[in-house]
Design a protein around this motif. Structure first.
Motif, PDB file in Angstrom:
ATOM      1  N   VAL A 262       0.300  -1.214   0.099  1.00 55.29           N
ATOM      2  CA  VAL A 262      -0.053  -0.179  -0.613  1.00 55.29           C
ATOM      3  C   VAL A 262       0.777   1.162  -0.139  1.00 55.29           C
ATOM      4  O   VAL A 262       0.863   2.014  -0.518  1.00 55.29           O
ATOM      5  CB  VAL A 262      -1.397  -0.080   0.988  1.00 55.29           C
ATOM      6  CG1 VAL A 262      -1.495   1.436   1.267  1.00 55.29           C
ATOM      7  CG2 VAL A 262      -2.402  -1.406   1.212  1.00 55.29           C
ATOM      8  N   VAL A 263       1.490   0.971   1.001  1.00 58.72           N
ATOM      9  CA  VAL A 263       3.337   2.762   0.863  1.00 58.72           C
ATOM     10  C   VAL A 263       3.629   2.698  -0.154  1.00 58.72           C
ATOM     11  O   VAL A 263       3.899   3.859  -1.051  1.00 58.72           O
ATOM     12  CB  VAL A 263       3.838   2.842   2.072  1.00 58.72           C
ATOM     13  CG1 VAL A 263       4.850   3.359   1.874  1.00 58.72           C
ATOM     14  CG2 VAL A 263       2.736   2.096   3.843  1.00 58.72           C
ATOM     15  N   LYS A 264       4.390   1.249  -0.912  1.00 56.47           N
ATOM     16  CA  LYS A 264       4.932   1.673  -1.855  1.00 56.47           C
ATOM     17  C   LYS A 264       3.877   2.729  -3.475  1.00 56.47           C
ATOM     18  O   LYS A 264       4.474   3.342  -4.404  1.00 56.47           O
ATOM     19  CB  LYS A 264       5.226   0.319  -2.755  1.00 56.47           C
ATOM     20  CG  LYS A 264       5.930   0.598  -4.006  1.00 56.47           C
ATOM     21  CD  LYS A 264       6.747  -0.830  -4.665  1.00 56.47           C
ATOM     22  CE  LYS A 264       6.948  -0.941  -6.234  1.00 56.47           C
ATOM     23  NZ  LYS A 264       7.235  -2.540  -5.790  1.00 56.47           N
ATOM     24  N   ARG A 265       2.302   2.065  -3.754  1.00 56.38           N
ATOM     25  CA  ARG A 265       1.414   2.251  -4.293  1.00 56.38           C
ATOM     26  C   ARG A 265       1.078   3.624  -4.531  1.00 56.38           C
ATOM     27  O   ARG A 265       1.136   4.810  -4.721  1.00 56.38           O
ATOM     28  CB  ARG A 265       0.307   1.656  -4.313  1.00 56.38           C
ATOM     29  CG  ARG A 265      -0.438   1.738  -6.017  1.00 56.38           C
ATOM     30  CD  ARG A 265       0.293   1.174  -6.599  1.00 56.38           C
ATOM     31  NE  ARG A 265      -0.981   2.167  -8.253  1.00 56.38           N
ATOM     32  CZ  ARG A 265      -0.303   3.083  -9.169  1.00 56.38           C
ATOM     33  NH1 ARG A 265       0.614   3.651  -8.498  1.00 56.38           N
ATOM     34  NH2 ARG A 265      -1.028   3.108 -10.028  1.00 56.38           N
ATOM     35  N   LEU A 266       1.190   4.327  -2.721  1.00 56.11           N
ATOM     36  CA  LEU A 266       0.498   5.255  -2.238  1.00 56.11           C
ATOM     37  C   LEU A 266       1.736   6.488  -2.535  1.00 56.11           C
ATOM     38  O   LEU A 266       1.431   7.546  -3.340  1.00 56.11           O
ATOM     39  CB  LEU A 266       1.025   5.236  -0.849  1.00 56.11           C
ATOM     40  CG  LEU A 266       0.350   6.917  -0.435  1.00 56.11           C
ATOM     41  CD1 LEU A 266      -0.986   7.316  -0.608  1.00 56.11           C
ATOM     42  CD2 LEU A 266      -0.241   6.952   1.248  1.00 56.11           C
TER      43      LEU A 266
END
Length: 830
Positions: free
Chosen positions: A813-817
């Motif tokens: 999630v953090v990477k895509r965010l």
């Protein structure tokens, strides 16, 4: 007489030699030649004549008969004996029907009583007594003659008579007739007969029934309602009561209601009843000796009677007109039962009409429900005595009953119309000049009206607000406006009609709505309270609120939202009013505290001076940038500096963190300077000192662990893992910590540049940004669709918000965010 007519009937039916007209003659001779008997007799004659004619035609003219088979003799065409016998039986049946019909008409007068002309006055209703000369014209002219009149002595209504030259008093006849009403028909010109006893009566009763007063009195049994006393009794009337006790050699005591009791003496009892048995009695006599009243009752057992309920004859009074000066006075009110509350003593019924609300106490036995047939929501009529309890008006009930359906509908229409008028908000100018505010005026007036309507209907209100400075000031602005109205409508009772509670999340969490629904259902079951109106401020506009709204919809809990977070259209289906600047082209720069202060003034303008500083506190707390914010600062610059406002906002954030889910009644008032100014100053300074100390300590730990990355858009991305490099379970919370770090980065390290700060936890991410054109609610929706199984949700403002996800999907999630943050455009520096 019955046997005579039966014999006559058999003769007419079976003896052809007896003319049917003889029946007419017998009936006429027996009953006389009145209009009624003549009509009956002539009817019998013509029916009989018709039947005889038909029979003769059929028997003597066989050409008119159809071909009926072998039984018809050839040649002369004569009918067989069998057919003749069949026709005879047919006519016997027809004559029997005619005779029975006539018999019923004659011998059941209840069906045919008709009025007759009065013989004395010949149906005119008046008796001519004397004829004398006209006193105005002196009778000097013959009928139709002209006369000279004094115009000054005549009124305007006689103008036509003046112009024609006729005397206006006698019309030119010269004579005046003096008449009096006929003493037999009493001026009606008609005579009736009682359908029960046949007695001649000159009138119908009020129900247009032909029945004399004596028969009507003996067929009506009265039941006293709970409000009646001895003054409501009438000697010579029948009453229904309950045997309260039996005394040997004396008789039975009968209770007509809780206030009226009398003795049915042994000599007046045909059959001794049992205790508790319902008994119909005749009130023979009533003797008063001071305060003591003795009733002489006679046992009666009428075969046919109607029950009529007697109510205390008390004039109706509007609740709003009842004052402490009326203490001890008996009054009657009509309205809707808003609440039923059982105490250790009486049962308290809160009744509301179009003018106000009043508590009414009903008592039977301590702790026992009185008027068990009356529940909340019913439309009732109540009689009671005005009393003062703790300085407030309370009505001690003597009787209460539900109104008939037609009266309910009529009274509800009156109440609704009056409440609708009272609920109309005050359409006054705003504190700040703003195009956005003016565009929002219709929505704000609608929200204010729904809130006022709930107050005037004594509907409970639950006020939910975000637990930060903007949310708290929003809630307090609405609270200060509605509390005086709630106290006024409900005689100082606020506890059962209002509750304020903070929400930690910027949306209506399930944990919050479940508590609200649970308490509301419990109050509805215990006290009959209607389900509340929920007011959401500084939250409630987003898709994340929808699961909570599904709960409120089940129980009919209406919702009003005043918010400045980016709204989702899907929530509007659950709301009865929605105020949001994004609906009219505004943004989060017009904070919820500003919107709620202006809405509060529409609800109750009297609180303007008290809450005028709240928009400025909300603005500094939410770091607002807008023309409206500048005007609100200008309004209070004589009372508070910008630093004073910032200290109040910080004190609110700090105190609410420790209050958790408590409303902080009293303490929040002191922080916002609603009470003692000296306490306010000392409290705010103390709270700010503690908050600043804890913030510095947190920042000292976090800053060395901030990771900086330059995004392809040119924005600076700062990442801090608040799970690893920040104190947990203490102030400041992760959101406040991320905000403080972001302020330092923007002010000290990267002034004028586009900056994004990301505070990461095990299952959440806090986003703060400046000079970056992003849409956090849109990013959340896209992540939810792309990363199935990650449990992504969240929201907030366009450039400030938070995201939640499952801990196992954090890395993905953090990477895509971050990738999506890098795609956002940045504002060009000047």
């Amino acid at each position: 007489m019955f046997l005579f007519f039966m014999l006559l009937f058999l003769c007419c039916c079976f003896c052809e030699s007896l003319p049917d007209i003889w029946l007419y003659m017998c009936v006429t001779d027996y009953f006389g030649s009145s209009v009624l008997t003549s009509c009956i007799s002539i009817g019998i004659y013509w029916e009989g004549f018709l039947f005889i004619a038909l029979r003769d035609i059929c028997f003597n003219n066989t050409a008119l008969m159809p071909d009926i088979g072998e039984d018809v003799k050839t040649g002369a065409g004569v009918l067989t004996d069998r057919q003749i016998w069949s026709f005879d039986r047919l006519f016997v049946c027809l004559k029997a029907i005619c005779f029975i019909d006539s018999y019923l008409i004659i011998f059941i007068p209840e069906f045919i009583w008709m009025s007759e002309k009065c013989e004395k006055c010949k149906g005119t209703g008046f008796l001519t007594v004397t004829v004398e000369k006209c006193p105005q014209c002196g009778g000097s002219k013959e009928k139709g003659g002209k006369v000279s009149l004094d115009l000054m002595a005549l009124s305007e209504k006689n103008l036509s008579s003046i112009l024609s030259g006729e005397c206006p008093k006698c019309g030119g006849t010269g004579e005046i007739e003096h008449k009096i009403k006929c003493d037999v028909c009493r001026g009606s010109g008609e005579i009736y007969h009682c359908r029960k006893c046949g007695k001649q009566i000159p009138y119908l009763n009020e129900n247009n029934e032909e029945i004399c007063n004596m028969c009507r009195a003996s067929s009506t049994v009265y039941r006293l309602d709970a409000s009646c006393d001895y003054d409501d009794l009438g000697i010579g009337k029948y009453y229904v009561g309950v045997v309260d006790g039996i005394v040997e050699n004396l008789g039975a005591f009968v209770r007509l209601n809780d206030n009226v009791k009398g003795l049915m003496h042994e000599k007046n009892i045909t059959k001794m009843p049992e205790k508790g048995e319902e008994q119909i009695v005749y009130l023979k006599d009533m003797r008063k000796q001071g305060r003591d009243v003795k009733l002489d009752l006679v046992q009666k057992n009428p075969k046919e009677y109607e029950i009529s309920v007697v109510e205390k004859n008390v004039p109706g009074t509007h609740i709003g007109d009842i004052t402490p000066a009326m203490n001890g006075k008996l009054v009657r009110i009509r309205g809707e039962v808003i609440q039923v509350k059982q105490t250790g003593g009486p049962t308290i019924f809160t009744i509301s009409d179009e003018t106000g609300t009043a508590p009414c106490a009903g008592f039977s036995t301590a702790g026992q429900r009185s008027y068990a047939h009356i529940d909340a929501g019913m439309i009732v009529s109540a009689v009671g005595t005005v009393n003062l309890r703790d300085g407030a008006v309370q009505i001690e009930l003597a009787g209460m009953k539900e109104l008939p359906e037609e009266e309910k509908i009529r009274l509800l229409e009156i109440i609704e119309k009056a409440i609708d008028e009272k609920a109309t908000p005050h359409d006054i100018p705003f504190l700040a000049e703003s195009e956005i505010l003016e565009k929002l005026r219709p929505a704000m007036l609608q929200a204010a009206k729904e809130i006022r309507r709930a107050i005037f209907r004594s509907r409970p209100i639950i006020l939910r607000h975000h637990s930060d400075a903007d949310g708290i000031t929003s809630g307090m602005a609405i609270e200060k406006a509605i509390l005086p109205l709630i106290e006024e409508v409900n005689n100082g009772d606020v506890t059962h009609f209002y509750k304020r509670a903070p929400s930690k999340a910027p949306f209506y969490e399930l944990a919050d709505v479940v508590k609200d629904v649970s308490y509301s259902v419990e109050d509805n079951l215990r006290y009959g309270e209607p389900f509340p109106l929920i007011i959401m401020v500084d939250n409630g506009s987003t898709e994340e609120d929808m699961p909570a709204y599904l709960h409120t919809q089940v129980y009919g809990m209406d919702v009003v939202v005043i918010d400045h977070h980016h709204p989702d259209e899907a929530v509007d289906q659950f709301l009865i009013a929605h105020v949001n600047p994004y609906h009219v082209g505004g943004d989060f720069g017009l904070t919820a505290g500003m919107l709620c202060t202006e809405t509060a003034r529409l609800i109750n303008p009297d609180v303007t001076d008290q809450i005028i500083h709240l928009p400025a506190v909300a603005g500094v707390g939410d770091r607002a940038v807008s023309p409206e914010f500048d005007q609100y600062l200008e309004l209070v610059k004589d009372r508070y500096t910008t630093d004073d406002l910032k200290e109040m906002a910080l004190a609110l954030d700090y105190e609410q963190y420790w209050l958790k889910f408590s409303a902080g009644v009293g303490v929040i008032d002191d922080i916002l300077d609603f009470r003692d100014h000296d306490i306010h100053s000392r409290l705010v300074k103390m709270l700010c000192a503690q908050a600043d100390s804890m913030i510095r300590e947190q920042i000292d730990v976090c800053l060395p662990n901030v990771e900086m990355t330059k995004l392809k858009s040119g924005a600076v991305l700062n990442i801090i893992d608040v799970e690893k490099y920040a104190h947990k379970f203490t102030f400041p919370a992760p959101g406040k910590t991320s905000g403080e770090i972001h302020d330092i980065m923007c002010r000290d390290r990267y002034p004028g540049q586009p900056v994004i700060t990301l505070g990461l936890g095990p299952d959440f991410a806090v986003i703060r940004s400046k000079n970056v054109l992003m849409n956090i609610p849109q990013i959340v929706r896209e992540l939810r669709e792309e990363l199935v199984g990650a449990g992504v949700n969240g929201g907030g403002h366009l450039i400030v918000g938070s995201i939640k996800f499952v801990e196992g999907a954090k890395e993905t999630v953090v990477k895509r965010l971050i990738e999506k943050l890098a795609e956002a455009d940045v504002e060009k520096s000047e």
